[in-house]
Design an enzyme around this catalytic site. Sequence first.
Site, mmCIF file in Angstrom:
data_model
loop_
_atom_site.group_PDB
_atom_site.id
_atom_site.type_symbol
_atom_site.label_atom_id
_atom_site.label_comp_id
_atom_site.label_asym_id
_atom_site.label_seq_id
_atom_site.Cartn_x
_atom_site.Cartn_y
_atom_site.Cartn_z
ATOM 1 N N HIS A 308 0.857 -1.187 0.000
ATOM 2 C CA HIS A 308 0.000 0.000 0.000
ATOM 3 C C HIS A 308 0.885 1.227 0.000
ATOM 4 O O HIS A 308 1.934 1.227 0.651
ATOM 5 C CB HIS A 308 -0.909 -0.003 1.246
ATOM 6 N N ASP A 366 -7.986 -5.128 0.216
ATOM 7 C CA ASP A 366 -8.535 -5.931 -0.877
ATOM 8 C C ASP A 366 -8.257 -7.415 -0.731
ATOM 9 O O ASP A 366 -8.863 -8.227 -1.424
ATOM 10 C CB ASP A 366 -7.951 -5.457 -2.211
#
Length: 431
Positions: A308, A366
Site C-alpha cells: 500500500h 482488498d
Amino acid sequence: MVANTLTIRDNRTGREVEFPIESGTEGPSVVDIARFHKEFGLFTLDPGFRSTASCQSKITFIDGDAGILLYRGYPIEQLAEKSNFPEVCYLLLEGELPNQEQYTRFVRTVTNHTMLHEQILNFFKGYRRDAHPMAIMVGVVGALSAFYHDSLDVHNPRHREISAFRLISKIPTIAAASYKYSIGQPFVYPDNSKGYVENFLYMLFSVPCAKFTISPVLVRALEQILILHADHEQNASTSTVRLAGSSQANPFAAASAGISALWGPAHGGANEAVLAMLHEIGSVERVGEYLKRAKDPKDTFRLMGFGHRVYKNYDPRARILKQAAHEVLAELGRGDDPLFRLALELERIAQEDDYFVTRKLYPNVDFYSGIIQSAIGIPINMFTVIFAVARMVGWVSQWKEMIEYGEGIGRPRQLYVGPARRDYRPVAERL
Ligand code: ACO
C-alpha cells in the site's frame, strides 16, 4: 531563524527563504510552499505525490506506519464493530456521530431517495449486456446531472446537501441495476422497509418469482465492507473527485470521475485482481512459484492485495475483514473453503519472506474482501462496484469540504521535457 519554519537555500544564488511549517492534529507536519514559485521562480516536482499534501482535511486520518485509520477521530475498528453504514455516512458528512433524532432523520431522508428517475432505467438499456458494471456506473452516475438539474449550484449549501443525499441514496440502486442488466434479469426497485445494506442485497439478488431471504451474518459482513471502504483520505479516486469538483463541475460529474479513477487494478480494481490471482495460483503447492515471480524485478507480476502506498504495516481494514471472512464462511458451512485457505497460506508464507518483510508489504483491504464478497454471491466483476458504493460517501464528504474551504481550482504544474520551440514545416519538406 524562526521556529516552525523550514529554510530553503538556493545554492545558485545563495538566497535563503523561510517557509512556515504547519502542524495538524495528528501525523506529519507540512511545509507550506505556496509562495515557493514567487520566491525562487521554481516549481517543486513530486510525481505521484509521494511527499505532497494536496489539501487540508478534517475527515480521515491514516498513520500508515502504525496501521491506524480514523474517521473524524474514531478508530475504524470501533466503527466496524459498533456502528452501521448510515451512521458512518452521517459521521463522514457532518463531522460528528448523530444523536437519535439526527440519525432517524438522516436514515429517513437517505431511504426516501433510493429510487431512480424512471428514464434512467432506459439509459441502462443502451449498454451491451456484457458491459463491465463499472463502465455502466461511470456513465450512469455522470448522467444523473442530466436528471437532477434542481440541485446543481455548487455554491448553494442546500443544493450540495440534496446532491449528497441523492448520490448516497441512489448509488446502491444504480449498482444493483448495472448488475441485473448484465445478467439479463429485471431491475429490482428498492424496498424502503429494509435497511441500507439489506436493501442493496435485495436489489442485487432478488427475483420477482421467489421470496428473498438473506442471513444477517452476510448483511453484517457487507455492512463492514462498506464501513471500511467509506473513506481513505486523499487516495487517487478522492483526489480525482476533488480536482474535478475544483473546476465547479457538478457533484455527479465529479463522482463519475472518481469512479473512473477507482476502476484501475492499482486502486479499487485490486480486489477483483486478488480473486483472479488466487484462482490462477489454484493450490497451496504453487504459492512458492508465484511468490518467486512477485519478487522477480523482471516479472511484472505483483502479489495482488499486498502493499500500500500509505500503510507500511498491516492494513487495519484487512485485519477486520480476515475475521469477517472466517465468520461468513462458517455461517455458510464452508469453513475449509479452499480459496480462503490458499489466501491464509499465501499471507503466512509472504509474511515470513524477507522480500515482503523488508519492503513492509502486508495484506491490504482488498486481500480478504473479495473472498467475503464471493461467499455472499457477489460476482468478481461487481467487486469494484461495491467499493464505489461504499466510497461514494467519502467522495461526497471530501467534495463538500473542498467547496466549503473555497480552495479554488486545482492546477498542478509540470517539468516540461518535450521538444524546445521549433517551426512547422510542410509535409513535403519533412524527412
Ligand atoms: N508484490 C510484489 N512486490 C511489490 C508489491 C506487490 N504487491 N507491492 C510493492 N512491491 C515492491 C515494489 O516492486 C518495490 O520493490 P523495489 O523497492 O525492489 O523496487 C517496493 O515493493 C515498493 O513498491 P512501490 O511500487 O514503490 O510501492 P507503491 O507505494 O508505489 O505501490 C501499490 C503501492 C500500488 C498498492 C503496490 O503495493 C501494488 O501494486 N500492490 C498490488 C495492487 C494492490 O493490491 N492494490 C490495492 C491498493 S489498496 C486500495 O487501493 C484500496
